[in-house]
Design an enzyme around this catalytic site. Structure first.
Site, PDB file in Angstrom:
ATOM      1  N   ASP A 138       0.823  -1.212   0.000  1.00  0.00           N
ATOM      2  CA  ASP A 138       0.000   0.000   0.000  1.00  0.00           C
ATOM      3  C   ASP A 138       0.857   1.262   0.000  1.00  0.00           C
ATOM      4  O   ASP A 138       2.061   1.208   0.290  1.00  0.00           O
ATOM      5  CB  ASP A 138      -0.907  -0.028   1.246  1.00  0.00           C
ATOM      6  CG  ASP A 138      -2.265   0.605   0.985  1.00  0.00           C
ATOM      7  OD1 ASP A 138      -2.364   1.460   0.094  1.00  0.00           O
ATOM      8  OD2 ASP A 138      -3.223   0.240   1.699  1.00  0.00           O
TER       9      ASP A 138
ATOM     10  N   ASP B 159     -10.940   1.762  -3.094  1.00  0.00           N
ATOM     11  CA  ASP B 159     -11.482   1.473  -1.764  1.00  0.00           C
ATOM     12  C   ASP B 159     -13.006   1.474  -1.781  1.00  0.00           C
ATOM     13  O   ASP B 159     -13.646   1.113  -0.794  1.00  0.00           O
ATOM     14  CB  ASP B 159     -10.981   2.508  -0.749  1.00  0.00           C
ATOM     15  CG  ASP B 159      -9.632   2.127  -0.157  1.00  0.00           C
ATOM     16  OD1 ASP B 159      -9.228   0.963  -0.309  1.00  0.00           O
ATOM     17  OD2 ASP B 159      -8.992   2.992   0.459  1.00  0.00           O
TER      18      ASP B 159
HETATM   19  C1  GLA Z   1      -5.796   1.687   2.363  1.00  0.00           C
HETATM   20  C2  GLA Z   1      -6.234   0.537   1.470  1.00  0.00           C
HETATM   21  C3  GLA Z   1      -7.268  -0.295   2.185  1.00  0.00           C
HETATM   22  C4  GLA Z   1      -6.698  -0.794   3.485  1.00  0.00           C
HETATM   23  C5  GLA Z   1      -6.225   0.363   4.336  1.00  0.00           C
HETATM   24  C6  GLA Z   1      -5.510  -0.120   5.579  1.00  0.00           C
HETATM   25  O1  GLA Z   1      -6.793   2.598   2.519  1.00  0.00           O
HETATM   26  O2  GLA Z   1      -6.719   1.005   0.256  1.00  0.00           O
HETATM   27  O3  GLA Z   1      -7.682  -1.371   1.373  1.00  0.00           O
HETATM   28  O4  GLA Z   1      -5.641  -1.676   3.218  1.00  0.00           O
HETATM   29  O5  GLA Z   1      -5.331   1.198   3.620  1.00  0.00           O
HETATM   30  O6  GLA Z   1      -5.076   0.902   6.374  1.00  0.00           O
END
Ligand code: GLA
Length: 690
Positions: free
Chosen positions: A445, A513
């Protein structure tokens, strides 16, 4: 293989359907000749002798015709290349020869102390272009701007520009509008590709989904970037793009140093937007995405199920339920490491949280494996929370500017990956982590943009923008080489880092997301303009949608929406009823059956997501799958039949759902009736040629 004309100054590259031709004039100007339908070398030669227009003195005949406009001389377009030394600025090159190396053509130019090589390679009908710049002088040379390539379109009336814009949780929205005089600039000045624009544009004059000429350009770079589309005073259109947003400085090349730009790929198709997408997909599956001949497993991800509140016991309970519905890969998201009980602490400390995983990750990984699934974890290596062991030990390892505040976003700072000690630390941490437990999958990420991109000790701190991306790529390459069984997902708060550069190192990407199944249809419609379903991760989460809009939708609608890409499940399975789990098991089973067609078939967007009925069709060999969604039915407006694509009109097809036999020509010309009704209905229709 590139073809060279006898003049030694005209070249032609051809793919199955298209050709690309360039020419160096007697004055050593590199002019564009052709990009479009296939032509012969003799056609390129005929184009090469057509004189440039006589435009002096207020316009330049070179503008809109050069392959790589440099700064200097009678040029008024945005330069692709802008360089500066202590003595001078701009470029006046001479042609220094060409080479062909397999399917690559290299054109070499030289200015005092600067060697410039333009690279061309045809893969299918995608032309890959990039540029190498080498300082052969004694003095440092500053690259203010060094685009990868400039694309020139043929003279046509009425160009339209398509782009994919968005923001967090609303990525890759397709927008299409007429191009007018002047420049349209898209990009990112955020340090990563960004949710705001995918580095892709398409230009057409009258294309539809299945017909007409479409030109597409896509950049392979995961840092700041810029693509400028210009309609010049004589209506010619050029597209120039590369790494970095501004012209204020990319890198300084010391004597002997060189810089290779990322690839800027171009594609011509006369199969409409759909044909162009399918060609982009085929190119990525054949040349970019690692291991694309293998299907991606159905995954479970814990994020929306348990957020930060995780423990070994609770993840094991989820894993049991996931295995029981047919999940193949179980991924523990954020919250397993350091002091990471919320987003305030722990980033940077990549060892399991001792309260949550007292014996490390291995016991959970072993249990997951014993349940017949692969095991994956979430990391965000390029970041650090100030509240972490790493930051307390090395406060100078972040990007910062002396005397300025360190801007926190989501309570975190960006590590300065241009530093070798940071690169080595991350390598050690991640290599140790991947060796500490049987980990098969890493969700990588990146959850904030650059803000204070400074490096006080470096004489040219600007280079950290480029060096961050190079270090990220090197780290991923090194980890992949050392742990060849591990697959990687690229994520940046959803779809904030999706481009051809990261795609060449990621097995799949987290599309957004936003897991609302209706919102997703628009995001997926945009995503598939360029990238294949094989890389497009999509999860079924809980209803009402907890994170975003509270929309209530059936398990059916959520599954069919997520089955359009790489299916995942992200709901809290411990809260699902026995009936829901049984239904989920059936959907997962169905997905596994259609998976090769969805992930590796040809994708046809039958109807866009706006309005009532939308649908996507996949075709692979004898098999075809249609996914259809009805947003809302209005009385008096019949749900239209879906005219299918990619079928043989002379063949017959059996519908696996109903057992009905359909004639190919009838499906192509009159369509398939879906039987969808009401609000938020959806279905999967499998057809097999008989
Ligand atoms: C980001 C990702 C999510 C999740 C969060 C965790 O927002 O896109 O899918 O992994 O971080 O903190």
């Amino acid at each position: 293989m590139p073809e060279s004309a006898v003049d030694g100054r005209t070249w032609l590259l051809s793919g199955p359907a298209s050709s690309y031709a360039v020419h160096v004039t007697e004055a050593d100007e590199l002019v564009h000749l052709h990009w479009g339908a296939r032509i012969a070398l003799a056609d390129a030669e005929a184009l090469a002798v057509r004189p440039l227009p006589d435009y002096w003195p207020f316009e330049s005949p070179l503008d809109g015709r050069e392959e790589y406009p440099v700064e200097g001389g009678a040029r008024f377009v945005r330069p692709a290349l802008s360089v500066r030394t202590a003595e001078r600025r701009g470029t006046e090159w001479t042609f220094a020869g060409h080479e062909t190396d397999g399917d690559e053509l290299r054109l070499r130019f030289r200015d005092a102390g600067l060697a410039i090589t333009l690279h061309y390679r045809m893969r299918g009908d995608v032309v890959e272009r990039w540029t190498t710049l080498r300082n052969e002088g004694e003095q440092p040379l500053e690259l203010l701007r060094a685009d990868s390539a400039t694309w020139t379109l043929p003279d046509r009336d009425g160009w339209r520009l398509s782009q994919l814009h968005g923001r967090w949780a609303a990525e890759s929205r397709l927008a299409r509008s007429p191009l007018t005089y002047g420049e349209k600039v898209i990009g990112s000045r955020r340090g990563h590709t960004g949710h705001q624009h995918l580095p892709w544009v398409a230009l057409d004059t009258d294309a539809t989904e299945e017909h007409g000429e479409v030109y597409g350009c896509a950049l392979g770079w995961s840092g700041s970037w810029r693509i400028a589309v210009a309609q010049l005073p004589d209506a010619r259109v050029q597209v120039t793009g590369g790494a970095g947003y501004d012209d204020s400085g990319l890198l300084t090349l010391a004597a002997g140093e060189s810089f290779t730009t990322p690839v800027f790929a171009g594609l011509w198709s006369d199969g409409g937007f759909g044909g162009a997408s399918r060609a982009w997909h085929a190119y990525q599956l054949a040349h970019i995405v690692p291991g694309a001949d293998r299907d991606r497993p159905v995954l479970f991800n814990s994020w929306e199920a348990t957020w930060f509140d995780i423990s070994e016991e609770q993840q094991t309970a989820l894993a049991r339920r996931a295995a029981a519905i047919g999940v193949e890969l179980f991924v523990v998201d954020d919250g397993w490491f350091g002091a990471r009980t919320g987003d305030h602490a722990g980033l940077g400390d990549w060892t399991p949280n001792p309260d949550r995983f007292p014996h490390g990750l291995k016991p959970l990984a072993d249990q997951v494996h014993a349940l017949g699934m692969q095991f994956g974890i979430w990391v965000e290596p390029e970041m650090v929370n100030p509240d972490s062991e790493l930051y307390r030990a090395h406060p100078d390892w972040v990007q910062f500017q002396l005397g300025r505040k360190r801007t926190e976003l989501r309570n975190q700072l960006v590590l300065n990956l241009a530093r070798e000690d940071v690169q080595e630390y991350l390598w050690q941490q991640l290599d140790t982590l991947l060796s500490s437990a049987p980990i098969d999958y890493v969700k990588w990420d990146f959850n904030r943009c650059f803000t204070d991109a400074g490096w006080p000790d470096d004489p040219y701190p600007q280079r950290l923008w480029v060096d961050h991306v190079r270090a990220l790529y090197a780290l991923l390459d090194r980890l992949r080489a050392a742990h060849p069984g591990v697959a990687f997902e690229s994520c940046s708060g959803g779809g904030g880092r999706i481009d051809l550069g990261i795609m060449s190192r990621a097995d799949q990407v987290w599309t957004s997301d936003n897991t609302d199944p209706l919102d997703r249809l628009a995001i997926q419609h945009g995503f598939t303009q360029i990238h294949p379903a094989r890389t497009m991760a999509a999860w079924v989460t809980d209803s009402p949608n907890a994170q975003l809009n509270g929309r209530v939708s059936s398990l059916r609608f959520r599954f069919v929406s997520a089955m359009a890409g790489v299916l995942g499940i992200g709901g809290d399975l411990t809260e699902w009823t026995e009936e829901e789990l049984a239904e989920a098991r059936r959907w997962v089973e169905l997905y596994k059956e259609i998976r090769p067609v969805v992930q590796r078939g040809d994708l046809y967007r039958l109807r866009p997501p706006e309005g009532g009925l939308s649908a996507v069709q996949y075709v692979r060999g004898e098999e075809s799958v249609v996914l259809a969604w009805l947003q809302a039915q209005r009385h008096g407006e019949p749900v239209p039949a879906l005219r299918l694509r990619g079928l043989d009109p002379t063949a017959s097809y059996e519908c696996r759902e109903t057992g009905e036999i359909h004639r190919g020509a009838v499906l192509l010309h009159h369509g398939l009736r879906t039987g969808l009704r009401g609000d938020l209905d959806a279905s999967v229709i499998r057809l097999r040629r008989i």
